[in-house]
Write an enzyme that holds these catalytic residues in place. Structure first.
Site, PDB file in Angstrom:
ATOM      1  N   TRP A  41       0.820  -1.212   0.000  1.00 50.79           N
ATOM      2  CA  TRP A  41       0.000   0.000   0.000  1.00 50.79           C
ATOM      3  C   TRP A  41       0.850   1.256   0.000  1.00 50.79           C
ATOM      4  O   TRP A  41       0.572   2.213  -0.735  1.00 50.79           O
ATOM      5  CB  TRP A  41      -0.998  -0.012   1.163  1.00 50.79           C
ATOM      6  CG  TRP A  41      -2.057  -1.041   0.940  1.00 50.79           C
ATOM      7  CD1 TRP A  41      -2.246  -2.199   1.645  1.00 50.79           C
ATOM      8  CD2 TRP A  41      -3.061  -1.041  -0.095  1.00 50.79           C
ATOM      9  NE1 TRP A  41      -3.304  -2.910   1.118  1.00 50.79           N
ATOM     10  CE2 TRP A  41      -3.820  -2.226   0.057  1.00 50.79           C
ATOM     11  CE3 TRP A  41      -3.383  -0.168  -1.126  1.00 50.79           C
ATOM     12  CZ2 TRP A  41      -4.889  -2.550  -0.787  1.00 50.79           C
ATOM     13  CZ3 TRP A  41      -4.437  -0.483  -1.972  1.00 50.79           C
ATOM     14  CH2 TRP A  41      -5.179  -1.662  -1.792  1.00 50.79           C
ATOM     15  N   ASP A  77      -1.911   6.437   6.404  1.00 51.95           N
ATOM     16  CA  ASP A  77      -2.974   5.623   5.815  1.00 51.95           C
ATOM     17  C   ASP A  77      -3.289   4.538   6.841  1.00 51.95           C
ATOM     18  O   ASP A  77      -2.510   3.607   7.020  1.00 51.95           O
ATOM     19  CB  ASP A  77      -2.487   5.013   4.497  1.00 51.95           C
ATOM     20  CG  ASP A  77      -3.499   4.035   3.890  1.00 51.95           C
ATOM     21  OD1 ASP A  77      -4.562   3.791   4.502  1.00 51.95           O
ATOM     22  OD2 ASP A  77      -3.208   3.499   2.800  1.00 51.95           O
ATOM     23  N   LYS A  80     -12.834  -1.835   5.807  1.00 52.08           N
ATOM     24  CA  LYS A  80     -12.134  -2.769   6.685  1.00 52.08           C
ATOM     25  C   LYS A  80     -12.703  -2.686   8.101  1.00 52.08           C
ATOM     26  O   LYS A  80     -13.296  -3.630   8.581  1.00 52.08           O
ATOM     27  CB  LYS A  80     -10.626  -2.489   6.691  1.00 52.08           C
ATOM     28  CG  LYS A  80      -9.865  -3.072   5.505  1.00 52.08           C
ATOM     29  CD  LYS A  80      -9.919  -2.238   4.273  1.00 52.08           C
ATOM     30  CE  LYS A  80      -9.218  -2.866   3.079  1.00 52.08           C
ATOM     31  NZ  LYS A  80      -8.381  -1.921   2.345  1.00 52.08           N
TER      32      LYS A  80
HETATM   33  C1  LIG Z   1      -7.795  -1.358   1.281  1.00 55.54           C
HETATM   34  C2  LIG Z   1      -6.703  -0.361   1.444  1.00 55.54           C
HETATM   35  C3  LIG Z   1      -6.561   0.731   0.574  1.00 55.54           C
HETATM   36  C4  LIG Z   1      -7.369   0.911  -0.685  1.00 55.54           C
HETATM   37  O1  LIG Z   1      -8.659   1.176  -0.506  1.00 55.54           O
HETATM   38  P1  LIG Z   1      -9.627   1.369  -1.771  1.00 55.54           P
HETATM   39  O2  LIG Z   1     -10.900   1.684  -1.111  1.00 55.54           O
HETATM   40  O3  LIG Z   1      -9.637   0.088  -2.546  1.00 55.54           O
HETATM   41  O4  LIG Z   1      -9.092   2.483  -2.587  1.00 55.54           O
HETATM   42  C5  LIG Z   1      -5.561   1.650   0.828  1.00 55.54           C
HETATM   43  N1  LIG Z   1      -4.719   1.491   1.881  1.00 55.54           N
HETATM   44  C6  LIG Z   1      -4.812   0.441   2.714  1.00 55.54           C
HETATM   45  C7  LIG Z   1      -3.860   0.309   3.846  1.00 55.54           C
HETATM   46  C8  LIG Z   1      -5.814  -0.520   2.522  1.00 55.54           C
HETATM   47  O5  LIG Z   1      -5.904  -1.565   3.355  1.00 55.54           O
END
Ligand SMILES: *Cc1c(COP(=O)(O)O)cnc(C)c1O
Length: 367
Positions: free
Chosen positions: A104, A178, A202
Site C-alpha cells: 500500500w 494511511d 475494513k
Molecule cells: C484497502 C486499502 C486501501 C485501498 O482502498 P480502496 O478503497 O480500494 O481504494 C488503501 N490502503 C490500505 C492500507 C488498505 O488496506
C-alpha cells in the site's frame, strides 16, 4: 431469519460487519425512525440525513478523541484516491517523503510522484516487507511538505505499534498516515499526526466512504489542478456536503460507531484485539513449523495475519476444510500467496478460537 450462527468471515476488505449492525440496517431499510423513507432515499440536505451525518461525525470524534483543531471529512474515492488527493492538497508541488513498508505505501509513493518530488525515506523491500524500518534510520528531508506512512499494511501484515515522532527525528513535516485497515482498533496519538485517512470497508463499514481527519492548518493549500470535490478546504467548509456524500455508507459507519461505543469504546476493542492476535500468532508459532508466519515479531499486525503452510500442496485442502467449518475467505493475497486471516474489530474472539481449532486439527491430521 435463520437462528444458526453465520460463518466467520476473515476477508481483508470489504470485510465482516457486526451482526447487530446488519440487523439494525435491515430493520430500518424501508422506514428510518418513522420518517417514511429509507436512508438511501433521503435528501442529503434534509434534517433526517443531516442528523445521521452529524451524529456519525461526533461519535467518531469521541471514539478516537480527535482534538478540536482537526476536521473530520467524509469523502469518496477510497484509500487509493487519497494517494492522489493528499499530494494535491498538501505537497504544494514540493518534496514528499514516503516510508515503504508494503504494497500500500508502495502504491502511495508511485501515485504521489505524479504531483510531487517523492523520495523513499526507508524501505523494507529487501526483506520482502517483513520488518519495520527503524525510524532512526529514515532519510527525512528538510522542508518536506509531509511524510507518508501506512500504519497497517493490509497485504503484508505489518503494523506500526507506535507512531513515529517526526519532531524527535528532526523533521517539521506533518505525518500523513494511511490507517485504512486498523482505524478504530487502537487509539491514535494525535500530537504526532497531521492527517489520517481510511477507507471504510475494513474497520468502519461499507465501501464508498473515506474518512479523512486533518489538522486545520493543512487546509487551503491545494494545487490549482485539484478537483473542487477533492479540495479538503472546500469539503470542510461544506461539512462534507459540497457534493452528494455516500449517504448510505455514512449511515452504516454511524451504526458501527454506535456498536463500538456499546462495546466499551476503542480501548475495550484494543484489549480484545490484542487477545485475538495473541491467540492466533501463538497457534501459528506453536505448530512446530507446520505453519510459518514470516513477519518479524515486533512488526506483526493485530488485524491482518499472513501465514503459510510448510507443505503448500495442502493449501486447497486447508481452505476447503476451513469452509466446511464456516471459516471463509482465508486465501492470501495473490502477491504474497499462502493464507491471510483478517481479524478486524468485528471479528469476535470466538471466530479466532474457531480458526485456531481448525489450524490445530488440520496440522494434527496432516502433520
Ligand atoms: C484497502 C486499502 C486501501 C485501498 O482502498 P480502496 O478503497 O480500494 O481504494 C488503501 N490502503 C490500505 C492500507 C488498505 O488496506
Amino acid at each position: 431469519m435463520s437462528t444458526t450462527r453465520r460463518p466467520f468471515n476473515f476477508a481483508p476488505g470489504p470485510a465482516t460487519l457486526p451482526e447487530s449492525v446488519l440487523r439494525r440496517a435491515a430493520e430500518e431499510m424501508l422506514d428510518w425512525h418513522g420518517s417514511g423513507m429509507g436512508v438511501m432515499e433521503m435528501s442529503h440536505r434534509g434534517p433526517e440525513f443531516v442528523s445521521i451525518a452529524e451524529k456519525a461525525e461526533s461519535d467518531l470524534r469521541t471514539l478516537l478523541a480527535v482534538p478540536a483543531q482537526f476536521r473530520i471529512l467524509f469523502m469518496q474515492g477510497g484509500g487509493l484516491a487519497e494517494n492522489a488527493i493528499v499530494p494535491l492538497n498538501l505537497s504544494r508541488g514540493g518534496a514528499v517523503d514516503v516510508v515503504v513498508t508494503g504494497a500500500w505505501s508502495q502504491k502511495s509513493a508511485k501515485e504521489a510522484r505524479r504531483y510531487a518530488d517523492v523520495q523513499v525515506a526507508a524501505s523494507n523491500e529487501a526483506d520482502g516487507h517483513t520488518t519495520l524500518p527503524d525510524p532512526a534510520t529514515w532519510q527525512l528531508r528538510r522542508g518536506a511538505s509531509y511524510v507518508h506512512v501506512c500504519t497497517n499494511e493490509t497485504i503484508h501484515g505489518i503494523e506500526f505499534n507506535t507512531l513515529p515522532d517526526l519532531k524527535a527525528l528532526g523533521s517539521d513535516a506533518p505525518l500523513v498516515m494511511d490507517c485504512s485497515s486498523h482505524i478504530l482498533s487502537r487509539s491514535i496519538d494525535w500530537s504526532k499526526v497531521g492527517l489520517a485517512f481510511a477507507g471504510a470497508q475494513k474497520n468502519i463499514g461499507a465501501a464508498g466512504v473515506t474518512v479523512v481527519i486533518v489538522r486545520e492548518d493543512l487546509l487551503g493549500h491545494a494545487l490549482a489542478a485539484c478537483p473542487s470535490a477533492f479540495d479538503y478546504k472546500t469539503v470542510a467548509d461544506n461539512r462534507s456536503m459540497f457534493n452528494t456524500p455516500p449517504t448510505y455508507a455514512i449511515y452504516i459507519a454511524g451504526l458501527v460507531f454506535e456498536w463500538i461505543a456499546a462495546q466499551g469504546g476503542v480501548s475495550a476493542l484494543e484489549a480484545r484485539n490484542i487477545e485475538k492476535a495473541r491467540l492466533l500468532y501463538a497457534a501459528l508459532d506453536g505448530s512446530d513449523g507446520f505453519y510459518d508466519c514470516r513477519v518479524a515479531k515486533n512488526a506483526r499486525s493485530r488485524m491482518n495475519v499472513p501465514f503459510f503452510l510448510r507443505d503448500e500442496s495442502l493449501n486447497e485442502a486447508f481452505l476447503a476444510a476451513a469452509k466446511d467449518r464456516g471459516l471463509l475467505q482465508l486465501k492470501g493475497h495473490k502477491s504474497v500467496g499462502g493464507m491471510r486471516a483478517s481479524i478486524y474489530n468485528a471479528m469476535p474472539l470466538e471466530g479466532v478460537q474457531a480458526l485456531v481449532d481448525h489450524l490445530n486439527d488440520f496440522a494434527r491430521r496432516h502433520g
